[in-house]
Design a protein around this motif. Sequence first.
Motif, PDB file in Angstrom:
ATOM      1  N   LEU A 125       3.186  -4.332  14.377  1.00 49.14           N
ATOM      2  CA  LEU A 125       2.543  -4.705  15.645  1.00 49.14           C
ATOM      3  C   LEU A 125       1.870  -6.068  15.523  1.00 49.14           C
ATOM      4  CD1 LEU A 125       1.029  -1.240  16.620  1.00 49.14           C
ATOM      5  CD2 LEU A 125       3.056  -2.356  17.592  1.00 49.14           C
ATOM      6  N   GLU A 126       1.207  -6.298  14.409  1.00 51.66           N
ATOM      7  CA  GLU A 126       0.536  -7.582  14.203  1.00 51.66           C
ATOM      8  C   GLU A 126       1.540  -8.735  14.161  1.00 51.66           C
ATOM      9  OE1 GLU A 126      -2.615  -9.632  11.180  1.00 51.66           O
ATOM     10  OE2 GLU A 126      -1.136  -8.262  10.361  1.00 51.66           O
ATOM     11  N   LEU A 127       2.635  -8.560  13.440  1.00 47.69           N
ATOM     12  CA  LEU A 127       3.657  -9.604  13.396  1.00 47.69           C
ATOM     13  C   LEU A 127       4.272  -9.847  14.770  1.00 47.69           C
ATOM     14  CD1 LEU A 127       5.353  -8.766   9.987  1.00 47.69           C
ATOM     15  CD2 LEU A 127       4.207 -10.914  10.573  1.00 47.69           C
ATOM     16  N   ALA A 128       4.428  -8.778  15.554  1.00 46.07           N
ATOM     17  CA  ALA A 128       4.944  -8.939  16.922  1.00 46.07           C
ATOM     18  C   ALA A 128       3.965  -9.757  17.765  1.00 46.07           C
ATOM     19  CB  ALA A 128       5.198  -7.573  17.554  1.00 46.07           C
ATOM     20  N   ILE A 129       2.677  -9.504  17.616  1.00 47.61           N
ATOM     21  CA  ILE A 129       1.661 -10.257  18.355  1.00 47.61           C
ATOM     22  C   ILE A 129       1.652 -11.719  17.913  1.00 47.61           C
ATOM     23  CG2 ILE A 129      -0.841 -10.524  18.691  1.00 47.61           C
ATOM     24  CD1 ILE A 129      -0.936  -7.381  18.614  1.00 47.61           C
ATOM     25  N   ILE A 130       1.772 -11.952  16.611  1.00 47.67           N
ATOM     26  CA  ILE A 130       1.835 -13.333  16.103  1.00 47.67           C
ATOM     27  C   ILE A 130       3.051 -14.054  16.693  1.00 47.67           C
ATOM     28  CG2 ILE A 130       2.256 -14.756  14.040  1.00 47.67           C
ATOM     29  CD1 ILE A 130       0.564 -12.693  12.468  1.00 47.67           C
ATOM     30  N   TYR A 172       9.780   0.171   8.005  1.00 46.27           N
ATOM     31  CA  TYR A 172       9.075   1.279   8.662  1.00 46.27           C
ATOM     32  C   TYR A 172      10.072   2.344   9.121  1.00 46.27           C
ATOM     33  CZ  TYR A 172       6.364   3.938  12.020  1.00 46.27           C
ATOM     34  OH  TYR A 172       5.768   4.971  12.709  1.00 46.27           O
ATOM     35  N   ALA A 173      11.161   1.904   9.743  1.00 49.66           N
ATOM     36  CA  ALA A 173      12.164   2.830  10.264  1.00 49.66           C
ATOM     37  C   ALA A 173      12.857   3.616   9.140  1.00 49.66           C
ATOM     38  CB  ALA A 173      13.200   2.066  11.084  1.00 49.66           C
ATOM     39  N   ALA A 174      12.986   2.990   7.974  1.00 54.48           N
ATOM     40  CA  ALA A 174      13.667   3.646   6.858  1.00 54.48           C
ATOM     41  C   ALA A 174      12.746   4.574   6.063  1.00 54.48           C
ATOM     42  CB  ALA A 174      14.249   2.585   5.913  1.00 54.48           C
ATOM     43  N   TRP A 175      11.453   4.552   6.372  1.00 57.16           N
ATOM     44  CA  TRP A 175      10.474   5.324   5.612  1.00 57.16           C
ATOM     45  C   TRP A 175      10.751   6.805   5.655  1.00 57.16           C
ATOM     46  CZ3 TRP A 175       6.738   1.565   4.156  1.00 57.16           C
ATOM     47  CH2 TRP A 175       5.911   1.993   3.118  1.00 57.16           C
ATOM     48  N   SER A 195       0.818  -1.221   0.000  1.00 56.41           N
ATOM     49  CA  SER A 195       0.000   0.000   0.000  1.00 56.41           C
ATOM     50  C   SER A 195       0.847   1.264   0.000  1.00 56.41           C
ATOM     51  CB  SER A 195      -0.934   0.021   1.207  1.00 56.41           C
ATOM     52  OG  SER A 195      -0.220   0.355   2.387  1.00 56.41           O
ATOM     53  N   GLY A 196       2.017   1.186   0.614  1.00 59.64           N
ATOM     54  CA  GLY A 196       2.869   2.365   0.704  1.00 59.64           C
ATOM     55  C   GLY A 196       2.493   3.310   1.834  1.00 59.64           C
ATOM     56  N   TYR A 197       1.504   2.951   2.644  1.00 57.11           N
ATOM     57  CA  TYR A 197       1.099   3.793   3.775  1.00 57.11           C
ATOM     58  C   TYR A 197       1.883   3.400   5.016  1.00 57.11           C
ATOM     59  CZ  TYR A 197      -2.821   5.479   1.004  1.00 57.11           C
ATOM     60  OH  TYR A 197      -3.591   6.052   0.035  1.00 57.11           O
ATOM     61  N   GLN A 198       2.605   4.358   5.557  1.00 60.55           N
ATOM     62  CA  GLN A 198       3.474   4.105   6.695  1.00 60.55           C
ATOM     63  C   GLN A 198       2.684   3.606   7.899  1.00 60.55           C
ATOM     64  OE1 GLN A 198       5.764   7.492   7.947  1.00 60.55           O
ATOM     65  NE2 GLN A 198       7.261   6.243   9.016  1.00 60.55           N
ATOM     66  N   VAL A 199       1.510   4.148   8.139  1.00 59.02           N
ATOM     67  CA  VAL A 199       0.726   3.737   9.305  1.00 59.02           C
ATOM     68  C   VAL A 199       0.295   2.275   9.179  1.00 59.02           C
ATOM     69  CG1 VAL A 199      -1.543   4.535   8.475  1.00 59.02           C
ATOM     70  CG2 VAL A 199      -1.072   4.450  10.927  1.00 59.02           C
ATOM     71  N   LEU A 200      -0.004   1.809   7.969  1.00 58.11           N
ATOM     72  CA  LEU A 200      -0.367   0.402   7.781  1.00 58.11           C
ATOM     73  C   LEU A 200       0.833  -0.516   8.015  1.00 58.11           C
ATOM     74  CD1 LEU A 200      -2.793   0.443   4.706  1.00 58.11           C
ATOM     75  CD2 LEU A 200      -3.348   0.265   7.144  1.00 58.11           C
ATOM     76  N   VAL A 201       2.018  -0.060   7.642  1.00 63.26           N
ATOM     77  CA  VAL A 201       3.232  -0.839   7.892  1.00 63.26           C
ATOM     78  C   VAL A 201       3.486  -0.921   9.403  1.00 63.26           C
ATOM     79  CG1 VAL A 201       5.729  -1.010   7.486  1.00 63.26           C
ATOM     80  CG2 VAL A 201       4.188  -0.320   5.629  1.00 63.26           C
TER      81      VAL A 201
END
Length: 148
Positions: free
Chosen positions: A70-75, A145-148, A59-65
């Motif tokens: 967060l989702e991957l961390a929860i998984i 995300y950090a490099a965005w 998507s290219g949206y930083q907030v979605l990344v």
Amino acid sequence: MLYLFAILLTNLHLIYHQATSKLDLFPLNNIRAYTTPENPGEAAMSFLSMGFPVLALLSGYQVLVLIACLELAIILIGEIYTWWTPYFFGPRFAMQKNWSELHRRLFSKTIFILPNRKGNPAPNLEHLILHGLTFASLIACVACYAAW
């Protein structure tokens, strides 16, 4: 380049889990031991949760990344709690009360490479690979995300 690597890893994570949830790859997995309601439910839920990071990156949206991170961390936390807590501390610490029985029925005939720890249920090779892909996908998403 980091962006493409993150997309590659998150796709590999998704494809690997879907393949091991739907294809009989015995002795890597043992899906033939799953009951009918167990397998489609897990595959569908995981498709949504593991597919989201792919869509977020595309998507290219930083907030979605960020949400994908967060989702991957929860998984990953869920994978650690489900598999590693019983391995190190015994099945009484498992998320599911019947973890020992489930583990025996679903995974006992699959490939294990970790040493036996007092008879505690261990993660099999299928799940060691999955946990590695989850961790790598998380790191790649956070770096992106950090490099965005």
